[in-house]
Scaffold this motif. Structure first.
Motif, PDB file in Angstrom:
ATOM      1  N   PHE A  64       0.795  -1.372  -0.043  1.00 19.22           N
ATOM      2  CA  PHE A  64       0.083   0.064   0.016  1.00 19.22           C
ATOM      3  C   PHE A  64       0.827   1.298   0.168  1.00 19.22           C
ATOM      4  CE2 PHE A  64      -3.296  -2.721   1.822  1.00 19.22           C
ATOM      5  CZ  PHE A  64      -4.293  -2.400   0.784  1.00 19.22           C
ATOM      6  N   LEU A  65       2.095   1.436   0.740  1.00 22.70           N
ATOM      7  CA  LEU A  65       2.947   2.305   0.906  1.00 22.70           C
ATOM      8  C   LEU A  65       3.322   2.717  -0.406  1.00 22.70           C
ATOM      9  CD1 LEU A  65       4.054   4.249   3.140  1.00 22.70           C
ATOM     10  CD2 LEU A  65       5.876   2.701   3.161  1.00 22.70           C
ATOM     11  N   VAL A  66       4.070   1.781  -1.188  1.00 22.04           N
ATOM     12  CA  VAL A  66       4.678   1.978  -2.488  1.00 22.04           C
ATOM     13  C   VAL A  66       3.647   2.280  -3.347  1.00 22.04           C
ATOM     14  CG1 VAL A  66       6.044   1.083  -4.046  1.00 22.04           C
ATOM     15  CG2 VAL A  66       6.740   0.403  -1.835  1.00 22.04           C
ATOM     16  N   THR A  67       2.447   1.795  -3.522  1.00 27.65           N
ATOM     17  CA  THR A  67       1.515   1.965  -4.471  1.00 27.65           C
ATOM     18  C   THR A  67       0.920   3.584  -4.365  1.00 27.65           C
ATOM     19  OG1 THR A  67       0.918  -0.205  -4.269  1.00 27.65           O
ATOM     20  CG2 THR A  67      -0.569   1.205  -5.503  1.00 27.65           C
ATOM     21  N   ALA A  68       0.994   3.852  -3.252  1.00 25.96           N
ATOM     22  CA  ALA A  68       0.462   5.249  -2.879  1.00 25.96           C
ATOM     23  C   ALA A  68       1.388   6.409  -2.962  1.00 25.96           C
ATOM     24  CB  ALA A  68      -0.239   5.329  -1.401  1.00 25.96           C
ATOM     25  N   SER A  69       2.548   5.942  -3.341  1.00 26.64           N
ATOM     26  CA  SER A  69       3.575   7.109  -3.468  1.00 26.64           C
ATOM     27  C   SER A  69       3.844   7.493  -4.859  1.00 26.64           C
ATOM     28  CB  SER A  69       5.125   6.389  -2.817  1.00 26.64           C
ATOM     29  OG  SER A  69       5.459   5.782  -3.687  1.00 26.64           O
ATOM     30  N   ASP A  70       4.555   8.489  -5.049  1.00 29.84           N
ATOM     31  CA  ASP A  70       4.835   9.050  -6.221  1.00 29.84           C
ATOM     32  C   ASP A  70       5.742   8.181  -7.288  1.00 29.84           C
ATOM     33  OD1 ASP A  70       3.271  11.465  -5.730  1.00 29.84           O
ATOM     34  OD2 ASP A  70       5.170  12.517  -5.440  1.00 29.84           O
ATOM     35  N   TRP A  72       5.069   4.895  -7.652  1.00 29.84           N
ATOM     36  CA  TRP A  72       4.089   4.421  -8.260  1.00 29.84           C
ATOM     37  C   TRP A  72       3.451   5.077  -9.401  1.00 29.84           C
ATOM     38  CZ3 TRP A  72       2.393  -0.621  -8.863  1.00 29.84           C
ATOM     39  CH2 TRP A  72       1.306  -0.795  -9.586  1.00 29.84           C
ATOM     40  N   VAL A  73       3.322   6.418  -9.231  1.00 33.91           N
ATOM     41  CA  VAL A  73       2.757   7.050 -10.309  1.00 33.91           C
ATOM     42  C   VAL A  73       3.616   7.104 -11.630  1.00 33.91           C
ATOM     43  CG1 VAL A  73       2.171   9.340 -11.017  1.00 33.91           C
ATOM     44  CG2 VAL A  73       1.659   8.736  -8.660  1.00 33.91           C
ATOM     45  N   TYR A  74       4.889   7.236 -11.409  1.00 34.00           N
ATOM     46  CA  TYR A  74       5.794   7.145 -12.614  1.00 34.00           C
ATOM     47  C   TYR A  74       5.900   6.006 -12.976  1.00 34.00           C
ATOM     48  CZ  TYR A  74       6.280  12.154 -11.155  1.00 34.00           C
ATOM     49  OH  TYR A  74       5.871  13.500 -10.918  1.00 34.00           O
ATOM     50  N   LEU A  75       5.962   4.930 -12.255  1.00 32.52           N
ATOM     51  CA  LEU A  75       5.956   3.622 -12.637  1.00 32.52           C
ATOM     52  C   LEU A  75       4.626   3.063 -13.543  1.00 32.52           C
ATOM     53  CD1 LEU A  75       7.483   0.704 -12.632  1.00 32.52           C
ATOM     54  CD2 LEU A  75       5.951   0.258 -10.440  1.00 32.52           C
ATOM     55  N   ALA A  76       3.407   3.861 -13.170  1.00 33.77           N
ATOM     56  CA  ALA A  76       2.184   3.576 -13.796  1.00 33.77           C
ATOM     57  C   ALA A  76       2.302   4.125 -15.199  1.00 33.77           C
ATOM     58  CB  ALA A  76       1.164   4.152 -13.109  1.00 33.77           C
ATOM     59  N   TYR A  77       2.856   5.442 -15.281  1.00 30.00           N
ATOM     60  CA  TYR A  77       3.416   6.184 -16.544  1.00 30.00           C
ATOM     61  C   TYR A  77       4.094   5.386 -17.441  1.00 30.00           C
ATOM     62  CZ  TYR A  77       1.818  10.706 -14.760  1.00 30.00           C
ATOM     63  OH  TYR A  77       0.864  11.865 -14.414  1.00 30.00           O
ATOM     64  N   ALA A 162      -3.521  13.585 -13.970  1.00 29.59           N
ATOM     65  CA  ALA A 162      -2.762  13.244 -15.058  1.00 29.59           C
ATOM     66  C   ALA A 162      -2.967  11.838 -15.422  1.00 29.59           C
ATOM     67  CB  ALA A 162      -1.191  13.525 -14.836  1.00 29.59           C
ATOM     68  N   LEU A 163      -3.204  10.844 -14.446  1.00 31.53           N
ATOM     69  CA  LEU A 163      -3.148   9.472 -14.869  1.00 31.53           C
ATOM     70  C   LEU A 163      -4.710   9.253 -15.475  1.00 31.53           C
ATOM     71  CD1 LEU A 163      -1.656   7.680 -11.538  1.00 31.53           C
ATOM     72  CD2 LEU A 163      -1.047   7.381 -14.087  1.00 31.53           C
ATOM     73  N   PHE A 164      -5.807   9.913 -14.902  1.00 25.71           N
ATOM     74  CA  PHE A 164      -6.823   9.938 -15.378  1.00 25.71           C
ATOM     75  C   PHE A 164      -7.157  10.310 -16.814  1.00 25.71           C
ATOM     76  CE2 PHE A 164      -8.910   9.520 -11.021  1.00 25.71           C
ATOM     77  CZ  PHE A 164      -9.796   8.327 -11.404  1.00 25.71           C
ATOM     78  N   LEU A 185      -4.373   2.897 -12.090  1.00 28.81           N
ATOM     79  CA  LEU A 185      -5.060   4.090 -11.691  1.00 28.81           C
ATOM     80  C   LEU A 185      -5.853   3.503 -10.431  1.00 28.81           C
ATOM     81  CD1 LEU A 185      -5.468   7.069 -11.578  1.00 28.81           C
ATOM     82  CD2 LEU A 185      -7.553   6.538 -13.138  1.00 28.81           C
ATOM     83  N   PHE A 186      -6.523   2.511 -10.618  1.00 27.76           N
ATOM     84  CA  PHE A 186      -7.498   2.114  -9.383  1.00 27.76           C
ATOM     85  C   PHE A 186      -6.590   1.858  -8.412  1.00 27.76           C
ATOM     86  CE2 PHE A 186     -11.159   1.101 -12.446  1.00 27.76           C
ATOM     87  CZ  PHE A 186     -11.579   2.312 -12.262  1.00 27.76           C
ATOM     88  N   ALA A 187      -5.498   0.906  -8.571  1.00 30.93           N
ATOM     89  CA  ALA A 187      -4.491   0.547  -7.480  1.00 30.93           C
ATOM     90  C   ALA A 187      -3.982   1.688  -6.931  1.00 30.93           C
ATOM     91  CB  ALA A 187      -3.413  -0.085  -8.068  1.00 30.93           C
ATOM     92  N   TYR A 188      -3.620   2.912  -7.622  1.00 25.74           N
ATOM     93  CA  TYR A 188      -3.132   4.064  -6.988  1.00 25.74           C
ATOM     94  C   TYR A 188      -4.090   4.637  -5.993  1.00 25.74           C
ATOM     95  CZ  TYR A 188      -1.633   8.968  -6.517  1.00 25.74           C
ATOM     96  OH  TYR A 188      -1.277  10.118  -6.034  1.00 25.74           O
ATOM     97  N   VAL A 189      -5.409   4.983  -6.636  1.00 26.41           N
ATOM     98  CA  VAL A 189      -6.377   5.600  -5.827  1.00 26.41           C
ATOM     99  C   VAL A 189      -6.632   4.909  -4.702  1.00 26.41           C
ATOM    100  CG1 VAL A 189      -8.903   6.018  -6.038  1.00 26.41           C
ATOM    101  CG2 VAL A 189      -7.235   6.691  -8.083  1.00 26.41           C
ATOM    102  N   PHE A 190      -6.982   3.671  -4.624  1.00 23.96           N
ATOM    103  CA  PHE A 190      -7.459   2.610  -3.806  1.00 23.96           C
ATOM    104  C   PHE A 190      -6.276   2.921  -2.649  1.00 23.96           C
ATOM    105  CE2 PHE A 190      -7.435  -1.379  -1.214  1.00 23.96           C
ATOM    106  CZ  PHE A 190      -8.544  -1.620  -0.970  1.00 23.96           C
ATOM    107  N   SER A 191      -5.052   2.883  -2.850  1.00 22.06           N
ATOM    108  CA  SER A 191      -3.929   2.720  -2.044  1.00 22.06           C
ATOM    109  C   SER A 191      -3.815   4.220  -1.473  1.00 22.06           C
ATOM    110  CB  SER A 191      -2.380   2.383  -2.549  1.00 22.06           C
ATOM    111  OG  SER A 191      -2.380   0.938  -3.052  1.00 22.06           O
TER     112      SER A 191
END
Length: 640
Positions: A64-70, A72-77, A162-164, A185-191
């Motif tokens: 949860f910690l890693v997924t909610a961090s920045d 994860w955002v850039y990994l998602a990108y 930006a992810l949306f 995106l759902f993983a990031y929002v949930f976390s």
């Protein structure tokens, strides 16, 4: 693209209406106190229900910690764009790269959306009646310094917006490819909600803002999107077509390559490549060259010619002729080649080193084409990526191997080159300290083993590593003996002496061209090669050419060659065998070369003292050519 222009704009209108209307409704209704109390209760309930998942398992906590961090955002990108690139590659047969242009468009829009959402989040606040949650405690308990928390007062989450936006843009082009960014995106929002860095209302507002930006881009920036698609299509087709053509993968006779895709890609690639070359020469190179020569624009013209230039490069891709007025002609060379992150492109270095070596020889007073001007560009990251050179064009022809006068004059010119001695070996512009030991292990070993491997491959001999090492030991022992002499020095050599690299100008001057391999080295092998190559292995001409060299060089140089003769002859002979220019099996025999014969022949190359005689006039050239197995019709061919 799959969707037409109308469909793309319709999707943009939907996103724009939903995003704009949704944000106005959410923010307008949120001003009602009763709605604020309801949102506060709903947010708190959702947060505590999700937050209860934490603290039970460290693996889940870290997830949860890693997924909610920045992070994860850039990994998602990266993951989202990678999926989209794979999708574009699969569709390349239909759109020739337009998907890649749309990817560029998406990248630009997403980056701008994040910046604009960040501006909104920083300047439009609403104090909500809840705290930041357990994010601080989690970060402290796990010492997670990488965990970046967002502001708790912003009405949107900039990275979520930006992810949306990314999801909406990908959906517009490919619903299937959109599943990857949507899942991330759902993983990031949930976390983010679980650890309390963001809240449900903020994520809904971020989704609406992402839809607004996506709809705005699709509705009003269609021209930008089409431009990028067109340019990416050209780049993709040109690169793919060049790859296919350069590796000869396209065979018109093969039924599998006769399809519309292969034929269309290659035709378009050729057209784009020709147009790109013309643009480079007409818009970039020609104005620079004309300004340098202070010439009249109306009296100059770039053109191509099948003639070899003095730089040993055929006109076309990297070289053109610039005609000034009626008489003057200049050779203009240009190359654009970006290097990698750690080193410059090898083809670029070969090109520029050849010109620089030409300038070096010009300063020494050698009859070489006069380089009038050079310019080297440096990119933003320090990578050399373009090089221009303007040099005089001298109308000339190849050396005539049947003309003894021309051959002897060429040998005397080689003497002038070899007269320049150096205490170190290597390239002219190499600043590294080069010792004799480095020469044996760093250069000669690699060169000799390369030639032996080539012989092995061409004749299918099946050399084992120990056998190749045993052959190298013969060269190593002889080289160490030669270099043990105190007066042994390295000399400036050309490196590729052939009748095509020695030119005869209209005024009968003998000139050198092709300076890529100019370096400091032991000169003996080049002397032997010149005597053979410039005479096409004719015994009647080899001897006079040989004597002309040492008559010009002097007795001391003859003694120097004698000390190096065995090594020089072995280096030359092995290279000729590797290039299939000698035949050591009986003439007229159909038997192929066998490994024992090859090993014995290479070993006997170091037992040739009797061939050279006490003076250059005593050198037994017929015997030397018999040892080499060189026949007059095949000797002295061009380098491959």
């Amino acid at each position: 693209m799959r969707h037409s222009k109308i469909a793309m704009q319709s999707w943009g209108h939907v996103c724009l209406v939903v995003g704009t209307g949704g944000m106005l409704s959410l923010y307008g209704v949120g001003l009602i106190p009763a709605v604020q109390r309801f949102l506060s209760y709903a947010e708190t309930s959702v947060f505590f229900s999700l937050n209860s998942l934490l603290g039970r398992n460290p693996v889940w906590d870290w997830t949860f910690l890693v997924t909610a961090s920045d992070f994860w955002v850039y990994l998602a990108y990266c993951a989202s764009f990678s999926a989209f690139v794979v999708h574009g590659w699969r569709r390349r047969r239909r759109d020739y790269g337009r998907t890649f242009g749309y990817i560029v468009f998406v990248v630009v829009v997403v980056c701008l959306s994040e910046e604009m959402a960040d501006f909104v989040a920083d300047n439009l606040h609403r104090v909500l009646p809840w705290k930041q949650g357990v994010a601080v405690a989690i970060r402290a308990s796990y010492d997670a310094t990488f965990f970046e928390m967002h502001k708790d007062e912003g009405i949107v989450d900039d990275v979520a917006s930006a992810l949306f936006c990314l999801c909406f843009l990908v959906v517009a082009a490919s619903p299937r490819a959109s599943f990857v960014p949507l899942l991330l995106l759902f993983a990031y929002v949930f976390s983010s909600i679980a650890v309390g860095t963001q809240w449900l209302t903020v994520q809904v507002a971020s989704a609406l803002m992402g839809a607004f930006f996506a709809g705005l881009a699709l509705t009003y920036f269609g021209a930008v999107r089409k431009y990028l698609e067109h340019k990416a299509s050209e780049a993709f087709v040109s690169a793919f077509g060049h790859y296919v053509l350069s590796r000869r993968l396209f065979d018109p006779k093969n039924p599998q390559t006769r399809g519309g895709f292969g034929r269309a890609v290659l035709a378009k690639a050729r057209a784009l490549d020709a147009r790109g070359k013309d643009r480079l020469w007409e818009q970039f190179v020609k104005p620079k060259a004309i300004a340098l020569l202070n010439a009249d624009v109306n009296a100059t013209a770039l053109y191509t010619s099948p003639d070899l230039t003095m730089a040993r490069v055929r006109s076309g891709k990297r070289i053109r002729f610039l005609k000034v007025g009626e008489k003057e002609v200049f050779a203009v060379r240009a190359i654009r080649a970006r290097g990698g992150l750690l080193r410059v492109s090898p083809s670029f270095l070969r090109f520029t080193d050849g010109v620089k070596n030409n300038v070096y020889l010009q300063r020494l007073g050698f009859p070489v084409p006069r380089v009038i001007w050079t310019q080297e560009g440096v990119a933003d990251f320090g990578l050399r990526n373009w090089f221009l050179a303007v040099e005089e064009f001298i109308e000339s022809r190849c050396l005539d191997p049947t003309s003894l006068n021309e051959v002897e004059e060429a040998m005397r010119l080689l003497v002038r080159l070899h007269a320049h001695a150096s205490p170190r070996w290597g390239g002219l512009y190499d600043d590294a300290a080069r010792t004799k030991t480095d020469y044996v292990l760093g250069y000669l070993r690699r060169s000799v083993l390369y030639q032996i491997e080539k012989i092995d491959k061409c004749h299918k001999l099946g050399f084992e590593p120990r056998e190749m090492d045993s052959l190298w030991r013969l060269f190593e022992t002889e080289t160490v003996r030669v270099l043990s002499g105190r007066d042994t020095s390295f000399r400036l050599i050309h490196g590729d002496v052939t009748i095509r690299n020695i030119r005869v100008a209209k005024d009968s001057r003998i000139c050198m061209i092709d300076f890529l391999t100019v370096r400091n080295d032991l000169a003996g092998a080049e002397i032997v090669k010149a005597a053979v190559a410039l005479t096409r292995g004719c015994p009647a001409h080899c001897a006079p050419a040989w004597q002309a060299y040492f008559e010009e060089a002097g007795e001391e140089r003859w003694r120097e060659f004698n000390r190096e003769a065995r090594l020089a002859f072995a280096r030359f002979a092995v290279r000729e065998l590797a290039h299939l220019r000698v035949n050591i099996v009986p003439k007229g025999s159909n038997a192929r070369l066998r490994k024992p014969e090859a090993v014995e022949w290479i070993s006997r190359l170091f037992d040739t003292d009797r061939l050279w005689g006490a003076t250059p006039a005593d050198t037994d050239w017929p015997a030397i050519l018999r040892v080499l197995g060189i026949h007059q019709e095949t000797a002295g061919g061009e380098e491959t």
